[in-house]
Design an enzyme around this catalytic site. Structure first.
Site, PDB file in Angstrom:
ATOM      1  N   ASP A 134     -10.030  10.738  -4.073  1.00 31.16           N
ATOM      2  CA  ASP A 134     -11.123  11.720  -4.074  1.00 31.16           C
ATOM      3  C   ASP A 134     -10.941  12.677  -5.251  1.00 31.16           C
ATOM      4  O   ASP A 134     -11.866  13.379  -5.629  1.00 31.16           O
ATOM      5  CB  ASP A 134     -11.039  12.555  -2.790  1.00 31.16           C
ATOM      6  CG  ASP A 134      -9.643  13.160  -2.662  1.00 31.16           C
ATOM      7  OD1 ASP A 134      -8.701  12.400  -2.379  1.00 31.16           O
ATOM      8  OD2 ASP A 134      -9.482  14.375  -2.916  1.00 31.16           O
ATOM      9  N   GLU A 182       0.874  -1.178   0.000  1.00 33.67           N
ATOM     10  CA  GLU A 182       0.000   0.000   0.000  1.00 33.67           C
ATOM     11  C   GLU A 182       0.910   1.226   0.000  1.00 33.67           C
ATOM     12  O   GLU A 182       1.662   1.448   0.955  1.00 33.67           O
ATOM     13  CB  GLU A 182      -0.918   0.044   1.233  1.00 33.67           C
ATOM     14  CG  GLU A 182      -1.869   1.250   1.153  1.00 33.67           C
ATOM     15  CD  GLU A 182      -2.540   1.654   2.456  1.00 33.67           C
ATOM     16  OE1 GLU A 182      -2.348   0.980   3.481  1.00 33.67           O
ATOM     17  OE2 GLU A 182      -3.236   2.689   2.438  1.00 33.67           O
ATOM     18  N   ASP A 185      -1.416  12.317  -2.555  1.00 37.76           N
ATOM     19  CA  ASP A 185      -1.513  13.766  -2.799  1.00 37.76           C
ATOM     20  C   ASP A 185      -1.624  13.982  -4.303  1.00 37.76           C
ATOM     21  O   ASP A 185      -0.774  13.482  -5.056  1.00 37.76           O
ATOM     22  CB  ASP A 185      -0.260  14.464  -2.259  1.00 37.76           C
ATOM     23  CG  ASP A 185      -0.090  14.225  -0.763  1.00 37.76           C
ATOM     24  OD1 ASP A 185      -1.078  14.369  -0.036  1.00 37.76           O
ATOM     25  OD2 ASP A 185       1.022  13.863  -0.332  1.00 37.76           O
ATOM     26  N   ASP A 207       5.170   4.714   3.566  1.00 38.69           N
ATOM     27  CA  ASP A 207       4.946   6.156   3.669  1.00 38.69           C
ATOM     28  C   ASP A 207       6.243   6.737   4.200  1.00 38.69           C
ATOM     29  O   ASP A 207       7.123   6.011   4.664  1.00 38.69           O
ATOM     30  CB  ASP A 207       3.785   6.453   4.637  1.00 38.69           C
ATOM     31  CG  ASP A 207       3.147   7.809   4.399  1.00 38.69           C
ATOM     32  OD1 ASP A 207       1.984   7.867   3.945  1.00 38.69           O
ATOM     33  OD2 ASP A 207       3.825   8.840   4.671  1.00 38.69           O
ATOM     34  N   THR A 256     -10.228   5.124   4.937  1.00 37.33           N
ATOM     35  CA  THR A 256      -9.041   5.689   5.588  1.00 37.33           C
ATOM     36  C   THR A 256      -9.390   7.038   6.222  1.00 37.33           C
ATOM     37  O   THR A 256     -10.471   7.587   6.003  1.00 37.33           O
ATOM     38  CB  THR A 256      -7.921   5.935   4.561  1.00 37.33           C
ATOM     39  OG1 THR A 256      -8.349   6.992   3.698  1.00 37.33           O
ATOM     40  CG2 THR A 256      -7.596   4.696   3.770  1.00 37.33           C
ATOM     41  N   TYR A 257      -8.426   7.598   6.919  1.00 39.75           N
ATOM     42  CA  TYR A 257      -8.574   8.922   7.533  1.00 39.75           C
ATOM     43  C   TYR A 257      -8.970   9.956   6.461  1.00 39.75           C
ATOM     44  O   TYR A 257      -9.917  10.714   6.625  1.00 39.75           O
ATOM     45  CB  TYR A 257      -7.235   9.293   8.178  1.00 39.75           C
ATOM     46  CG  TYR A 257      -7.201  10.653   8.807  1.00 39.75           C
ATOM     47  CD1 TYR A 257      -7.664  10.842  10.099  1.00 39.75           C
ATOM     48  CD2 TYR A 257      -6.691  11.753   8.109  1.00 39.75           C
ATOM     49  CE1 TYR A 257      -7.630  12.089  10.694  1.00 39.75           C
ATOM     50  CE2 TYR A 257      -6.656  13.009   8.691  1.00 39.75           C
ATOM     51  CZ  TYR A 257      -7.120  13.170   9.980  1.00 39.75           C
ATOM     52  OH  TYR A 257      -7.089  14.413  10.553  1.00 39.75           O
ATOM     53  N   TYR A 258      -8.234   9.939   5.339  1.00 41.69           N
ATOM     54  CA  TYR A 258      -8.521  10.934   4.292  1.00 41.69           C
ATOM     55  C   TYR A 258      -9.843  10.630   3.592  1.00 41.69           C
ATOM     56  O   TYR A 258     -10.583  11.547   3.235  1.00 41.69           O
ATOM     57  CB  TYR A 258      -7.359  11.018   3.284  1.00 41.69           C
ATOM     58  CG  TYR A 258      -6.299  11.979   3.764  1.00 41.69           C
ATOM     59  CD1 TYR A 258      -6.313  13.313   3.392  1.00 41.69           C
ATOM     60  CD2 TYR A 258      -5.308  11.554   4.639  1.00 41.69           C
ATOM     61  CE1 TYR A 258      -5.363  14.195   3.866  1.00 41.69           C
ATOM     62  CE2 TYR A 258      -4.357  12.426   5.123  1.00 41.69           C
ATOM     63  CZ  TYR A 258      -4.380  13.749   4.733  1.00 41.69           C
ATOM     64  OH  TYR A 258      -3.441  14.639   5.218  1.00 41.69           O
ATOM     65  N   GLU A 259     -10.142   9.343   3.398  1.00 39.14           N
ATOM     66  CA  GLU A 259     -11.422   9.014   2.750  1.00 39.14           C
ATOM     67  C   GLU A 259     -12.585   9.560   3.584  1.00 39.14           C
ATOM     68  O   GLU A 259     -13.514  10.165   3.044  1.00 39.14           O
ATOM     69  CB  GLU A 259     -11.557   7.500   2.562  1.00 39.14           C
ATOM     70  CG  GLU A 259     -12.922   7.125   1.990  1.00 39.14           C
ATOM     71  CD  GLU A 259     -13.019   5.723   1.425  1.00 39.14           C
ATOM     72  OE1 GLU A 259     -11.988   5.070   1.228  1.00 39.14           O
ATOM     73  OE2 GLU A 259     -14.167   5.296   1.181  1.00 39.14           O
TER      74      GLU A 259
HETATM   75  C1  LIG Z   1      -3.225  12.417   1.566  1.00 39.88           C
HETATM   76  S1  LIG Z   1      -2.240  11.351   2.526  1.00 39.88           S
HETATM   77  C2  LIG Z   1      -3.145   9.815   2.427  1.00 39.88           C
HETATM   78  C3  LIG Z   1      -2.843   8.888   3.572  1.00 39.88           C
HETATM   79  C4  LIG Z   1      -3.720   7.626   3.643  1.00 39.88           C
HETATM   80  N1  LIG Z   1      -3.583   6.781   2.476  1.00 39.88           N
HETATM   81  C5  LIG Z   1      -5.173   7.986   3.829  1.00 39.88           C
HETATM   82  O1  LIG Z   1      -5.964   7.784   2.893  1.00 39.88           O
HETATM   83  O2  LIG Z   1      -5.521   8.452   4.934  1.00 39.88           O
HETATM   84  C6  LIG Z   1      -0.875  11.066   1.447  1.00 39.88           C
HETATM   85  C7  LIG Z   1       0.283  10.332   2.113  1.00 39.88           C
HETATM   86  O3  LIG Z   1       1.285  10.077   1.130  1.00 39.88           O
HETATM   87  C8  LIG Z   1       2.563  10.213   1.725  1.00 39.88           C
HETATM   88  N2  LIG Z   1       3.499  10.470   0.617  1.00 39.88           N
HETATM   89  C9  LIG Z   1       3.347  11.359  -0.385  1.00 39.88           C
HETATM   90  N3  LIG Z   1       4.383  11.295  -1.261  1.00 39.88           N
HETATM   91  C10 LIG Z   1       5.199  10.316  -0.785  1.00 39.88           C
HETATM   92  C11 LIG Z   1       6.440   9.768  -1.236  1.00 39.88           C
HETATM   93  N4  LIG Z   1       7.040  10.203  -2.348  1.00 39.88           N
HETATM   94  N5  LIG Z   1       7.017   8.792  -0.509  1.00 39.88           N
HETATM   95  C12 LIG Z   1       6.434   8.359   0.636  1.00 39.88           C
HETATM   96  N6  LIG Z   1       5.251   8.828   1.110  1.00 39.88           N
HETATM   97  C13 LIG Z   1       4.649   9.803   0.419  1.00 39.88           C
HETATM   98  C14 LIG Z   1       2.395  11.340   2.726  1.00 39.88           C
HETATM   99  O4  LIG Z   1       3.360  11.278   3.751  1.00 39.88           O
HETATM  100  C15 LIG Z   1       0.961  11.094   3.229  1.00 39.88           C
HETATM  101  O5  LIG Z   1       0.936  10.317   4.416  1.00 39.88           O
END
Ligand SMILES: C[S@@+](CC[C@H](N)C(=O)[O-])C[C@H]1O[C@@H](n2cnc3c(N)ncnc32)[C@H](O)[C@@H]1O
Length: 214
Positions: A153, A43, A117, A68, A193-196
């Site tokens: 999203d 994941e 992101d 992550d 998930t948290y973001y969902e």
């Molecule tokens: C919007 S959050 C989503 C987290 C989780 N999947 C959720 O749905 O709650 C995006 C995550 O991607 C990680 N992330 C973004 N670019 C990354 C990269 N190049 N390498 C590792 N992690 C990354 C960020 O640290 C962050 O925790």
């Protein structure tokens, strides 16, 4: 860094199911971490790890690794996995850009990318986790007939991804503009998930794309 984040960061390192750039496990995940030959699912951008935890509970005969860069977030999933005896889950704190340094070609069976992101700014296009630069790495890890799942999203990232996959040999297996419109939604897509949850509160439809390399 705030105190609680710092505490989680240092605790992350002490957990038995957490890894980082110092652990050179390329080609050794089955043998040294999971101690079985079950398929390994990644994941990417796992945040707190809700998705790999949920998938691990649904699929006890598969192994899951959440990736992550933020240890304080993965701390939540790692702690939950320990407390609930989920031995088929691990976490790896790395920059996803360097994925190929940590896994051997063919070592991975499937990839999930959960609410990455969207990076809408043009100069950041190469940081989108479904940019061709990343898709090529995923193909190297997975090989033919193995799938990538994207849940998002973001209309922008969804559109960008459907365009990106046109440039490579893939077969679309499922494409949903709003998962809630599907009857008999598969359990794997019901994991949230948290973001969902955050986007759902704003009534933003959750999109899903599954494709395999051919
Ligand atoms: C919007 S959050 C989503 C987290 C989780 N999947 C959720 O749905 O709650 C995006 C995550 O991607 C990680 N992330 C973004 N670019 C990354 C990269 N190049 N390498 C590792 N992690 C990354 C960020 O640290 C962050 O925790």
């Amino acid at each position: 860094m705030p105190k609680t984040k710092l505490k989680k960061f240092s605790q992350y390192e002490t957990f038995p199911n957490t890894y980082d750039a110092r652990n050179l496990l390329k080609g050794k995940w089955h043998q040294e971490v999971f101690k079985n030959n079950n398929p390994i699912v990644l994941e990417l951008a796992c945040g707190r790890g809700e998705y790999c935890i949920g998938l691990a509970q649904l699929n006890p005969n598969k192994n899951f690794i959440g990736l992550d860069v933020k240890a304080a977030r993965m701390w939540e999933g790692a702690k939950y996995a320990i407390e609930n005896h989920l031995n088929n889950v691990a976490f790896l704190r790395i920059q996803i850009d360097f994925l190929l340094d940590y896994f051997e070609a063919g070592e991975i069976d499937e990839i999930w990318i959960t609410f990455p992101d969207p990076q809408p700014q043009k100069p950041r296009a190469k940081q989108r986790l479904t940019h061709i630069k990343f898709l090529e790495k995923y193909f190297l890890l997975l090989g033919k007939f193995k799938s990538v799942n994207l849940k998002t999203d973001s209309d922008f990232l969804f559109q960008f991804t459907t365009e990106s996959v046109k440039d490579i040999n893939v077969q679309i297996q499922e494409l949903l503009f709003n998962i809630d419109d599907k009857e008999d939604l598969q359990d794997e897509l019901k994991i949230s998930t948290y973001y969902e949850k955050m986007w759902r509160e704003k009534n933003i439809p959750i999109k899903y794309l599954k494709f395999q390399f051919v």
